[in-house]
Design a protein around this motif. Structure first.
Motif, PDB file in Angstrom:
ATOM      1  N   ALA C   7       1.093  -1.163  -0.506  1.00  0.00           N
ATOM      2  CA  ALA C   7       0.492   0.338  -0.907  1.00  0.00           C
ATOM      3  C   ALA C   7       1.095   1.705   0.356  1.00  0.00           C
ATOM      4  CB  ALA C   7      -1.103  -0.107   0.883  1.00  0.00           C
ATOM      5  N   ASP C   8       1.032   2.018   0.892  1.00  0.00           N
ATOM      6  CA  ASP C   8       1.635   3.681   1.279  1.00  0.00           C
ATOM      7  C   ASP C   8       2.909   3.215   2.403  1.00  0.00           C
ATOM      8  OD1 ASP C   8       0.131   3.334   2.960  1.00  0.00           O
ATOM      9  OD2 ASP C   8      -0.396   5.565   2.869  1.00  0.00           O
ATOM     10  N   TRP C  96      -5.269  -1.873   8.424  1.00  0.00           N
ATOM     11  CA  TRP C  96      -5.348  -2.590   7.456  1.00  0.00           C
ATOM     12  C   TRP C  96      -5.695  -4.194   8.278  1.00  0.00           C
ATOM     13  CZ3 TRP C  96       0.430  -3.138   5.239  1.00  0.00           C
ATOM     14  CH2 TRP C  96       1.078  -1.166   4.718  1.00  0.00           C
ATOM     15  N   VAL C 123     -12.311  -3.526   0.502  1.00  0.00           N
ATOM     16  CA  VAL C 123     -10.798  -2.666  -0.457  1.00  0.00           C
ATOM     17  C   VAL C 123     -12.183  -1.907   0.116  1.00  0.00           C
ATOM     18  CG1 VAL C 123     -10.915  -3.022  -2.055  1.00  0.00           C
ATOM     19  CG2 VAL C 123     -10.072  -4.935  -0.999  1.00  0.00           C
ATOM     20  N   VAL C 128      -6.551  -1.310   3.765  1.00  0.00           N
ATOM     21  CA  VAL C 128      -5.300  -2.344   3.078  1.00  0.00           C
ATOM     22  C   VAL C 128      -5.730  -3.983   3.089  1.00  0.00           C
ATOM     23  CG1 VAL C 128      -2.926  -2.653   3.175  1.00  0.00           C
ATOM     24  CG2 VAL C 128      -4.650  -0.486   3.216  1.00  0.00           C
ATOM     25  N   CYS C 148      -6.705  -5.738  -3.394  1.00  0.00           N
ATOM     26  CA  CYS C 148      -6.104  -6.406  -2.453  1.00  0.00           C
ATOM     27  C   CYS C 148      -4.366  -5.818  -2.537  1.00  0.00           C
ATOM     28  CB  CYS C 148      -5.708  -8.192  -2.322  1.00  0.00           C
ATOM     29  SG  CYS C 148      -7.713  -8.340  -1.832  1.00  0.00           S
ATOM     30  N   ALA C 149      -3.827  -5.479  -1.437  1.00  0.00           N
ATOM     31  CA  ALA C 149      -2.623  -4.799  -1.391  1.00  0.00           C
ATOM     32  C   ALA C 149      -1.433  -6.039  -1.500  1.00  0.00           C
ATOM     33  CB  ALA C 149      -1.784  -4.100   0.136  1.00  0.00           C
ATOM     34  N   VAL C 179       1.093  -6.868  -7.357  1.00  0.00           N
ATOM     35  CA  VAL C 179       1.516  -6.633  -5.698  1.00  0.00           C
ATOM     36  C   VAL C 179       2.222  -7.270  -4.995  1.00  0.00           C
ATOM     37  CG1 VAL C 179      -1.199  -5.637  -6.195  1.00  0.00           C
ATOM     38  CG2 VAL C 179      -0.655  -8.524  -5.303  1.00  0.00           C
TER      39      VAL C 179
END
Lengths: 256, 256, 256, 256
Positions: C7-8, C96, C123, C128, C148-149, C179
């Motif tokens: 993710a981030d 998460w 989602v 996350v 999905c992350a 991913v």
């Protein structure tokens, strides 16, 4: 298919059975019959040649139907194995010998040096020698070169039923051999026996996996079929293993 | 042994063959015969129901001798698979369907969600559904619960010939299943088929490994014997795998 | 090497640990430290949000040092998992979630359908989502496509320590994924973790193999090194496997 | 951890490297440094003791930093190996020798008989003998008994990168050995090296997998970490492999 040729004898069956660990003589005899085998191995050390009673295994089996293959199980050194083989021949049993030189009681693994030594002596004395060995391609070649009739590499430790988790060494032994390769020891299930034959082994020797199965007669028949299946596969030529899929029903050009 | 029972039919053979990738019709027919199979799968997408010429596979095989098992190979979505199955039934082919929902052209792996969706619809419409799935025990159970007649987990990717390098998942599927488990795809050699049956699978579906073998008729016979060997082993009860050796010819008490 | 990006967030460590099955909190904390991990997963079902006492795991670990990854272990259906994830977010824990939908108590295998359903909902709600799945490349792709992350395929059943006896499926999942692929469950030894990383997995989640090792702190360090070793190998490029030998010290032209 | 003790020397590193197949001397030197190794093997047959030019390998490496381990690669018989070892000692190189007797050029498998013969002679002459052998527990024990300083069983054929697909034999060798067991040949990736160490091997010798990797320096570091990881695991005590799952986050007593 051609018959299996060992020394000067020919066999239609590529399965050899043993006489140890059966629950009863009746079960053993029925399983021998069901297996279609033509050769049966007998541990010489279990026969007391001085005591008529202990010779029962020689009397239980009808040796006009099966060729006897005396083995030196229980011999820890080359000397012991040589002595036992000579005694068996002197008693008129056979000049064939499945040579086992096994110093280690836990894994029952063969001694490469002692096996080669004993094989040299016995071959010179006119024995037909079938040595039991580890999966060692160099040793296999040396045994062939000094005149052994076959080589008998193990699949796994005797009686372990672990099968052939790593078949690379048998493959190399088969590739380099000019004498029959008989996979001996460790086979646990028909799939193991089939695999050995698919790799090009010429025969399998199976004892515990049949004698100790829930139903030995059924298992004897299963092993017989598996040996035949594996041999047919070897003759037919299997497809290669591919990393990707390949459609059974290719649909190129199909209208969607 | 009991016959294999799928839905309301009984089969003595536990081997199912496919009609793709044969080199000739003659070879296919001879191999079907040699395999002893009673059911043969046909890709519906390869039949153009409007074009008499393309229906040849339906005319080549004597369908009074073999039960036809239409399959949805080439269908990428549940909708496609449902449509194709309906069409086949409408044309009078069969209400049995080997359900394949395969979005991926490289590994030809099935879509678990799409397969379950299509199975639900088809079961409700009265089809006898045999779904092709990955080695997923949870999905297998769900398909059984919605009324599928069997589950058909793969051994390896279709046509790869990689066999069953990891048999734990098939073992779990068998342990949990109340419907027949048919191992489908990836079998490369008789030892693979024997192993599947030893684990308790009820049948195997084999196509490429026979059709593309060097000698397909010989290989068909090899697979037949291997399936029978593996089944017999399952019924007989194999010995356990042991970490250590265990003498075939115990020599306790032998005088040295 | 680049950091692992989920993710981030960015992580230098490619090892994630769990909080179950430790013998003591002290041992857990020391092992977390030794592992170098930056993210730790916590079973939400083990936290009673109404009972301050049971929240101990949240107080034992210094969450300024580790990112918390709440998981839905113990949830048998999509609904349960969704509810638990929402509650955790509402309590301010994290958005998460390691998504586990596990109907089966014996093998603890995930439900592909329920997992996809729950993932879709979560989602959309801005979570996350890191879903735990079987080794199913088609499902992995679908989970990626709905946002999905990561995907988190198992190596073997949770806590079994069986490792990665069949790495083909992880290989395909890695090949197709955009991913991060995190191998989760079943890792038993450093060699398993190294293998997963050599195949191109982006990280591993390990719990039982460390928590239940004889010396968990030492094992945490072993896993950390193995993860790094496997990653370096992936970046360096390993030699291919060859069927034949190839001399390390070629002697062409050497005078004999 | 204790240091590795071979004969009268101690080593902190459990990784030994080779000098064959490098793309450049610079790469080799950097990889030796990155590997942390303290001993490096050199093929005596590649050194022409009469020609100063060909002795480059002896001048390239700073032998005050690494212990030299001369090997007899390229020797096909015991006699050749003995002669080469004596010459190396006479030239002042070392009285240590990695003994290789390899008659077969395709699989480069060692000769068990020739190796034992040569080892007997060299041990008597005061050499520190480290024999390269197949995975033969009986031979390993015999070599130990005649005074070899270690045994060096192969993982797979030299340079094949096949790793350790069947680790049972190494396990038995380790169980029975009183001298260090060094796994030599066939290691392809860090996971292979880690596995060997987890089984209790005392060290690994790696050449091709590092020298021919895409980035040898990175791979040298990967192998170093893997060896350390595997050793730590051995010391820490791994969890057993279980057939079933075992929840990482047990939820007994959790309110649903």
């Amino acid at each position: 298919d051609e018959p299996l040729k060992i020394a000067d004898r020919e066999f239609r069956s590529r399965l050899i059975l043993g006489t140890g660990k059966w629950r009863s003589n009746e079960e053993m005899l029925a399983a021998l019959e069901a297996s279609g085998c033509e050769m049966v191995t007998v541990a010489l050390r279990r026969i007391d040649f001085d005591d008529p009673k202990s010779r029962s295994i020689l009397e239980v089996i009808d040796w006009t139907k099966y060729q006897i293959l005396p083995n030196t199980a229980g011999c820890r050194t080359a000397e012991e194995a040589i002595r036992v083989a000579r005694l068996a021949r002197a008693m008129g049993l056979s000049n064939w010998v499945k040579l086992e030189v096994i110093p280690d009681p836990k894994y029952l693994l063969p001694d490469p040096i002692g096996t080669l030594e004993a094989a040299k002596v016995l071959v010179k004395e006119g024995f037909v020698v079938l040595p039991y060995i580890n999966q060692d391609p160099v040793l296999a070649k040396q045994l062939e070169e000094i005149g052994c009739a076959t080589v008998m590499p193990l699949a796994s430790p005797i009686g372990s039923g672990q099968g052939l988790p790593d078949f690379r060494w048998i493959q190399i032994i088969v590739e380099q051999a000019s004498v029959p390769v008989i996979v001996d020891a460790g086979i646990g299930a028909p799939s193991d026996a089939a695999l050995a034959m698919e790799l090009g082994a010429d025969a399998c020797l199976i004892n515990t996996a049949i004698a100790q199965a829930g139903d030995p007669v059924k298992m004897a028949r299963a092993m017989r079929l598996a040996i035949e299946a594996g041999r047919l596969c070897y003759l037919a030529g299997r497809i290669p293993k591919k990393p990707y899929a390949s459609a059974s029903s290719p649909l190129e050009g199909v209208v969607r």
